[in-house]
Motif scaffolding. Structure first.
Motif, PDB file in Angstrom:
ATOM      1  N   ARG A   1       0.857  -1.185   0.000  1.00  0.00           N
ATOM      2  CA  ARG A   1       0.000   0.000   0.000  1.00  0.00           C
ATOM      3  C   ARG A   1       0.890   1.231   0.000  1.00  0.00           C
ATOM      4  O   ARG A   1       1.808   1.331   0.810  1.00  0.00           O
ATOM      5  N   ILE A   2       0.601   2.174  -0.898  1.00  0.00           N
ATOM      6  CA  ILE A   2       1.375   3.403  -1.002  1.00  0.00           C
ATOM      7  C   ILE A   2       0.484   4.563  -0.557  1.00  0.00           C
ATOM      8  O   ILE A   2      -0.521   4.858  -1.205  1.00  0.00           O
ATOM      9  N   PRO A   3       0.830   5.244   0.533  1.00  0.00           N
ATOM     10  CA  PRO A   3       0.019   6.369   1.015  1.00  0.00           C
ATOM     11  C   PRO A   3       0.031   7.548   0.035  1.00  0.00           C
ATOM     12  O   PRO A   3       1.011   7.762  -0.694  1.00  0.00           O
ATOM     13  N   PHE A   4      -1.038   8.297   0.011  1.00  0.00           N
ATOM     14  CA  PHE A   4      -1.205   9.429  -0.899  1.00  0.00           C
ATOM     15  C   PHE A   4      -0.023  10.406  -0.830  1.00  0.00           C
ATOM     16  O   PHE A   4       0.457  10.879  -1.851  1.00  0.00           O
ATOM     17  N   ASP A   5       0.458  10.690   0.363  1.00  0.00           N
ATOM     18  CA  ASP A   5       1.557  11.653   0.517  1.00  0.00           C
ATOM     19  C   ASP A   5       2.869  11.167  -0.078  1.00  0.00           C
ATOM     20  O   ASP A   5       3.801  11.956  -0.253  1.00  0.00           O
ATOM     21  N   ASN A   6       2.973   9.889  -0.414  1.00  0.00           N
ATOM     22  CA  ASN A   6       4.206   9.328  -0.984  1.00  0.00           C
ATOM     23  C   ASN A   6       4.109   9.076  -2.492  1.00  0.00           C
ATOM     24  O   ASN A   6       5.040   8.532  -3.085  1.00  0.00           O
ATOM     25  N   LEU A   7       2.998   9.449  -3.110  1.00  0.00           N
ATOM     26  CA  LEU A   7       2.781   9.107  -4.516  1.00  0.00           C
ATOM     27  C   LEU A   7       3.802   9.723  -5.463  1.00  0.00           C
ATOM     28  O   LEU A   7       4.248   9.069  -6.404  1.00  0.00           O
ATOM     29  N   ARG A   8       4.180  10.960  -5.266  1.00  0.00           N
ATOM     30  CA  ARG A   8       5.095  11.638  -6.207  1.00  0.00           C
ATOM     31  C   ARG A   8       6.432  10.917  -6.349  1.00  0.00           C
ATOM     32  O   ARG A   8       7.044  10.965  -7.407  1.00  0.00           O
ATOM     33  N   ASP A   9       6.886  10.255  -5.295  1.00  0.00           N
ATOM     34  CA  ASP A   9       8.181   9.576  -5.322  1.00  0.00           C
ATOM     35  C   ASP A   9       8.058   8.052  -5.347  1.00  0.00           C
ATOM     36  O   ASP A   9       9.063   7.351  -5.224  1.00  0.00           O
ATOM     37  N   ALA A  10       6.853   7.539  -5.495  1.00  0.00           N
ATOM     38  CA  ALA A  10       6.627   6.093  -5.403  1.00  0.00           C
ATOM     39  C   ALA A  10       7.062   5.364  -6.661  1.00  0.00           C
ATOM     40  O   ALA A  10       6.959   5.881  -7.773  1.00  0.00           O
ATOM     41  N   ASP A  11       7.540   4.151  -6.474  1.00  0.00           N
ATOM     42  CA  ASP A  11       7.812   3.252  -7.588  1.00  0.00           C
ATOM     43  C   ASP A  11       6.508   2.561  -7.973  1.00  0.00           C
ATOM     44  O   ASP A  11       5.539   2.559  -7.209  1.00  0.00           O
ATOM     45  N   LEU A  12       6.500   1.958  -9.153  1.00  0.00           N
ATOM     46  CA  LEU A  12       5.326   1.221  -9.602  1.00  0.00           C
ATOM     47  C   LEU A  12       5.507  -0.262  -9.297  1.00  0.00           C
ATOM     48  O   LEU A  12       6.552  -0.843  -9.585  1.00  0.00           O
ATOM     49  N   PHE A  13       4.489  -0.853  -8.695  1.00  0.00           N
ATOM     50  CA  PHE A  13       4.498  -2.265  -8.353  1.00  0.00           C
ATOM     51  C   PHE A  13       3.216  -2.908  -8.868  1.00  0.00           C
ATOM     52  O   PHE A  13       2.142  -2.326  -8.748  1.00  0.00           O
ATOM     53  N   VAL A  14       3.322  -4.112  -9.410  1.00  0.00           N
ATOM     54  CA  VAL A  14       2.145  -4.862  -9.831  1.00  0.00           C
ATOM     55  C   VAL A  14       1.322  -5.183  -8.593  1.00  0.00           C
ATOM     56  O   VAL A  14       1.850  -5.615  -7.576  1.00  0.00           O
ATOM     57  N   ASP A  15       0.026  -4.955  -8.686  1.00  0.00           N
ATOM     58  CA  ASP A  15      -0.943  -5.255  -7.627  1.00  0.00           C
ATOM     59  C   ASP A  15      -0.808  -4.398  -6.378  1.00  0.00           C
ATOM     60  O   ASP A  15      -1.414  -4.716  -5.360  1.00  0.00           O
ATOM     61  N   ALA A  16      -0.044  -3.333  -6.412  1.00  0.00           N
ATOM     62  CA  ALA A  16       0.024  -2.425  -5.256  1.00  0.00           C
ATOM     63  C   ALA A  16      -1.233  -1.574  -5.218  1.00  0.00           C
ATOM     64  O   ALA A  16      -1.904  -1.364  -6.237  1.00  0.00           O
ATOM     65  N   VAL A  17      -1.561  -1.060  -4.051  1.00  0.00           N
ATOM     66  CA  VAL A  17      -2.676  -0.134  -3.881  1.00  0.00           C
ATOM     67  C   VAL A  17      -2.089   1.249  -3.650  1.00  0.00           C
ATOM     68  O   VAL A  17      -1.333   1.460  -2.699  1.00  0.00           O
ATOM     69  N   TYR A  18      -2.421   2.167  -4.530  1.00  0.00           N
ATOM     70  CA  TYR A  18      -1.971   3.550  -4.425  1.00  0.00           C
ATOM     71  C   TYR A  18      -3.149   4.349  -3.889  1.00  0.00           C
ATOM     72  O   TYR A  18      -4.150   4.514  -4.571  1.00  0.00           O
ATOM     73  N   GLU A  19      -3.021   4.816  -2.674  1.00  0.00           N
ATOM     74  CA  GLU A  19      -4.152   5.374  -1.945  1.00  0.00           C
ATOM     75  C   GLU A  19      -4.437   6.837  -2.284  1.00  0.00           C
ATOM     76  O   GLU A  19      -3.524   7.627  -2.481  1.00  0.00           O
ATOM     77  N   SER A  20      -5.718   7.175  -2.300  1.00  0.00           N
ATOM     78  CA  SER A  20      -6.179   8.550  -2.444  1.00  0.00           C
ATOM     79  C   SER A  20      -6.136   9.219  -1.078  1.00  0.00           C
ATOM     80  O   SER A  20      -5.965   8.558  -0.056  1.00  0.00           O
ATOM     81  N   ASN A  21      -6.320  10.525  -1.077  1.00  0.00           N
ATOM     82  CA  ASN A  21      -6.435  11.231   0.201  1.00  0.00           C
ATOM     83  C   ASN A  21      -7.887  11.249   0.690  1.00  0.00           C
ATOM     84  O   ASN A  21      -8.186  11.841   1.713  1.00  0.00           O
ATOM     85  N   GLY A  22      -8.767  10.618  -0.063  1.00  0.00           N
ATOM     86  CA  GLY A  22     -10.170  10.524   0.325  1.00  0.00           C
ATOM     87  C   GLY A  22     -11.042  11.644  -0.202  1.00  0.00           C
ATOM     88  O   GLY A  22     -12.259  11.595  -0.085  1.00  0.00           O
ATOM     89  N   ALA A  23     -10.442  12.658  -0.801  1.00  0.00           N
ATOM     90  CA  ALA A  23     -11.223  13.776  -1.345  1.00  0.00           C
ATOM     91  C   ALA A  23     -12.019  13.292  -2.551  1.00  0.00           C
ATOM     92  O   ALA A  23     -11.555  12.463  -3.338  1.00  0.00           O
ATOM     93  N   HIS A  24     -13.226  13.804  -2.704  1.00  0.00           N
ATOM     94  CA  HIS A  24     -14.085  13.431  -3.837  1.00  0.00           C
ATOM     95  C   HIS A  24     -14.038  14.498  -4.920  1.00  0.00           C
ATOM     96  O   HIS A  24     -15.024  14.770  -5.592  1.00  0.00           O
ATOM     97  N   ASN A  25     -12.861  15.098  -5.091  1.00  0.00           N
ATOM     98  CA  ASN A  25     -12.646  16.077  -6.153  1.00  0.00           C
ATOM     99  C   ASN A  25     -11.257  15.817  -6.737  1.00  0.00           C
ATOM    100  O   ASN A  25     -10.604  14.837  -6.393  1.00  0.00           O
TER     101      ASN A  25
END
Length: 111
Positions: free
Chosen positions: A3-27
């Protein structure tokens, strides 16, 4: 599962089947793909131009919500086939005449 937290997305690597989390905002501020892949926050076809030539694409990201019952997108992983229907849903409109130009991207790539 990774699981990759929203605050870490800009520097995250790509992994098969990983979950890249939103910050929960609906916009748009909660959009994961724009942060993770440095692409726009709207549309199904999201592109990034090369740093050295703005007329060339570095890559294109395809986003699908699979929420439109008449336009079911699918991926066949075994055969490498993607069926995507979302760029032009307006009857009678020319195939490449779309606001964000997703079908034009495909046309350019395949030419």
């Amino acid at each position: 599962m990774k699981r990759i937290p929203f605050d870490n997305l800009r520097d995250a690597d790509l992994f098969v089947d990983a979950v890249y989390e939103s910050n929960g905002a609906h916009n748009l501020s909660g959009d994961v793909l724009s942060k993770l892949m440095s692409v726009g926050a709207m549309g199904g076809f999201r592109k990034l131009k090369t740093a050295t030539d703005s007329s060339k694409l570095a890559y294109v990201v395809l986003e699908s919500t699979k929420k439109h019952p008449d336009w079911i997108d699918s991926i066949n992983y075994e055969e490498g086939i993607i069926q995507y229907y979302g760029d032009n849903r307006e009857p009678g409109r020319e195939l490449h005449d779309t606001t964000l130009g997703g079908n034009k991207i495909l046309k350019e790539i395949y030419e």
